[in-house]
Design an enzyme around this catalytic site. Structure first.
Site, mmCIF file in Angstrom:
data_model
loop_
_atom_site.group_PDB
_atom_site.id
_atom_site.type_symbol
_atom_site.label_atom_id
_atom_site.label_comp_id
_atom_site.label_asym_id
_atom_site.label_seq_id
_atom_site.Cartn_x
_atom_site.Cartn_y
_atom_site.Cartn_z
ATOM 1 N N HIS A 81 5.777 11.407 1.414
ATOM 2 C CA HIS A 81 5.292 11.275 2.798
ATOM 3 C C HIS A 81 6.434 11.166 3.808
ATOM 4 C CE1 HIS A 81 1.159 9.776 1.159
ATOM 5 N NE2 HIS A 81 1.247 11.083 1.183
ATOM 6 N N ARG A 94 -4.453 -0.880 3.012
ATOM 7 C CA ARG A 94 -5.855 -1.162 2.729
ATOM 8 C C ARG A 94 -6.186 -2.606 2.375
ATOM 9 N NH1 ARG A 94 -4.758 3.784 2.005
ATOM 10 N NH2 ARG A 94 -6.164 5.289 2.907
HETATM 11 P P1 NAD Z 1 -2.544 1.427 -0.039
HETATM 12 O O1 NAD Z 1 -2.397 0.457 1.086
HETATM 13 O O2 NAD Z 1 -3.686 2.362 -0.033
HETATM 14 O O3 NAD Z 1 -2.575 0.613 -1.414
HETATM 15 C C1 NAD Z 1 -1.693 -0.415 -1.718
HETATM 16 C C2 NAD Z 1 -2.195 -1.089 -2.993
HETATM 17 O O4 NAD Z 1 -1.224 -2.013 -3.398
HETATM 18 C C3 NAD Z 1 -3.508 -1.841 -2.786
HETATM 19 O O5 NAD Z 1 -4.387 -1.514 -3.842
HETATM 20 C C4 NAD Z 1 -3.073 -3.305 -2.841
HETATM 21 O O6 NAD Z 1 -4.093 -4.135 -3.388
HETATM 22 C C5 NAD Z 1 -1.863 -3.234 -3.741
HETATM 23 N N1 NAD Z 1 -0.871 -4.277 -3.522
HETATM 24 C C6 NAD Z 1 -0.501 -4.868 -2.363
HETATM 25 N N2 NAD Z 1 0.507 -5.727 -2.554
HETATM 26 C C7 NAD Z 1 0.781 -5.692 -3.896
HETATM 27 C C8 NAD Z 1 1.740 -6.345 -4.717
HETATM 28 N N3 NAD Z 1 2.617 -7.234 -4.217
HETATM 29 N N4 NAD Z 1 1.760 -6.054 -6.037
HETATM 30 C C9 NAD Z 1 0.868 -5.171 -6.575
HETATM 31 N N5 NAD Z 1 -0.060 -4.524 -5.839
HETATM 32 C C10 NAD Z 1 -0.090 -4.772 -4.510
HETATM 33 O O7 NAD Z 1 -1.175 2.213 -0.114
HETATM 34 P P2 NAD Z 1 -0.816 3.595 -0.778
HETATM 35 O O8 NAD Z 1 -1.563 3.788 -2.055
HETATM 36 O O9 NAD Z 1 0.665 3.666 -0.757
HETATM 37 O O10 NAD Z 1 -1.381 4.712 0.202
HETATM 38 C C11 NAD Z 1 -1.431 4.588 1.578
HETATM 39 C C12 NAD Z 1 -0.395 5.246 2.420
HETATM 40 O O11 NAD Z 1 0.284 4.192 3.010
HETATM 41 C C13 NAD Z 1 0.704 6.015 1.798
HETATM 42 O O12 NAD Z 1 0.546 7.284 2.263
HETATM 43 C C14 NAD Z 1 2.011 5.463 2.405
HETATM 44 O O13 NAD Z 1 2.706 6.552 2.999
HETATM 45 C C15 NAD Z 1 1.549 4.601 3.516
HETATM 46 N N6 NAD Z 1 2.245 3.338 3.829
HETATM 47 C C16 NAD Z 1 3.551 3.136 3.525
HETATM 48 C C17 NAD Z 1 4.146 1.904 3.782
HETATM 49 C C18 NAD Z 1 5.590 1.721 3.430
HETATM 50 O O14 NAD Z 1 6.377 2.660 3.570
HETATM 51 N N7 NAD Z 1 5.984 0.536 2.972
HETATM 52 C C19 NAD Z 1 3.402 0.864 4.334
HETATM 53 C C20 NAD Z 1 2.051 1.110 4.659
HETATM 54 C C21 NAD Z 1 1.472 2.359 4.386
#
Ligand code: NAD
Length: 242
Positions: free
Chosen positions: A101, A18
């Protein structure tokens, strides 16, 4: 207990969903639903190509993943419940990781033509490299070697039912935690985002570390606005008296 989201892995070079520049500002979520995957060989081919791109970047755990692993080693963290599919908590040394997930490191059979978002395959599972090897051998839509069903990454896609077991285990932990640390999650994706809320209701203290506001900030006991890889190592070192 820790509850982590995509934000804990952005400092490892994996974009979140996001934030500006995140995954959903570049791809259309409608292309990644469970039903589209089932219906279209082209969507499946594109998904494998995307997966391969992800692993080619060879993401490594960062200081935040390592800090949680250390907290567990020191007996101060019972579990990491993660929404992430990247396997970086385990790579950092965390042992009790609950992946609500699923995981991108494995593939699974989902059956020949599953409907209603429910995977209904046989119990075939394999490392994701199995699929890459099949594709390299010329089979660009690999099928289950046991029952000929479709094979998919062992992750929960849009429109796909959650795997019940990790969710149940996570909910159980939520009722016994003294402190729930939420790190790098926008807390907007349900039912996973219900876990911190359930922990708080069951009496846990709630600490939120995120670089932007979340809908749960108002019920949290502590809110830290910052980057996980910078804040968490210091917080953990302090908690461990170092
Ligand atoms: P999200 O993208 O909705 O939220 C991520 C949050 O982390 C945001 O509010 C952002 O501002 C914050 N953020 C980003 N970088 C940061 C940092 N360095 N330090 C602190 N905060 C930081 O992600 P979510 O809540 O995990 O939900 C979305 C879905 O995304 C989940 O279902 C997950 O399965 C999936 N997803 C997973 C991955 C992965 O496996 N790495 C990557 C992308 C999405």
């Amino acid at each position: 207990m820790a509850f982590t989201g995509a934000g804990i892995s952005t400092e490892s070079g994996i974009p979140d969903f996001r934030s500006p520049g995140g995954v959903w500002t570049r791809y259309d979520p409608r292309d990644f639903t469970f039903d589209r995957y089932v219906d279209s060989a082209e969507v499946r081919r594109n998904s494998w190509a995307m997966r391969r791109e992800f692993f080619a970047a060879a993401p490594e755990p960062n200081a935040a993943h390592r800090a949680l692993a250390e907290l567990e080693r020191e007996g101060r963290l019972t579990a990491v419940i993660t929404q992430n599919i990247d396997g970086l908590h385990q790579a950092a040394g965390s042992r009790n990781v609950i992946e609500v997930h699923g995981t991108a490191r494995e593939v699974m059979c989902i059956g020949d033509h599953p409907r209603a978002g429910i995977a209904e395959g046989c119990d075939f599972r394999a490392p994701t490299t199995w699929a890459f090897e099949r594709i390299d051998a010329g089979d660009d839509d690999p099928r289950c070697p046991r029952c000929d069903g479709l094979v998919k990454s062992a992750t929960v896609s849009f429109g796909q039912a959650m795997f019940p077991e990790p969710l149940e285990v996570a909910a159980q932990h939520a009722t016994t935690a003294e402190l729930l640390l939420t790190i790098g999650s926008s807390l907007q994706v349900y039912p996973a985002a219900g876990i911190p809320e359930a922990a708080k209701r069951a009496g846990a203290a709630l600490a939120i570390l995120n670089d932007e506001a979340t809908p749960f900030d108002r019920i949290a006991d502590v809110v830290v606005r910052g980057r996980a890889g910078e804040v968490l190592p210091t917080a953990v070192a302090t908690a461990l008296g170092r």
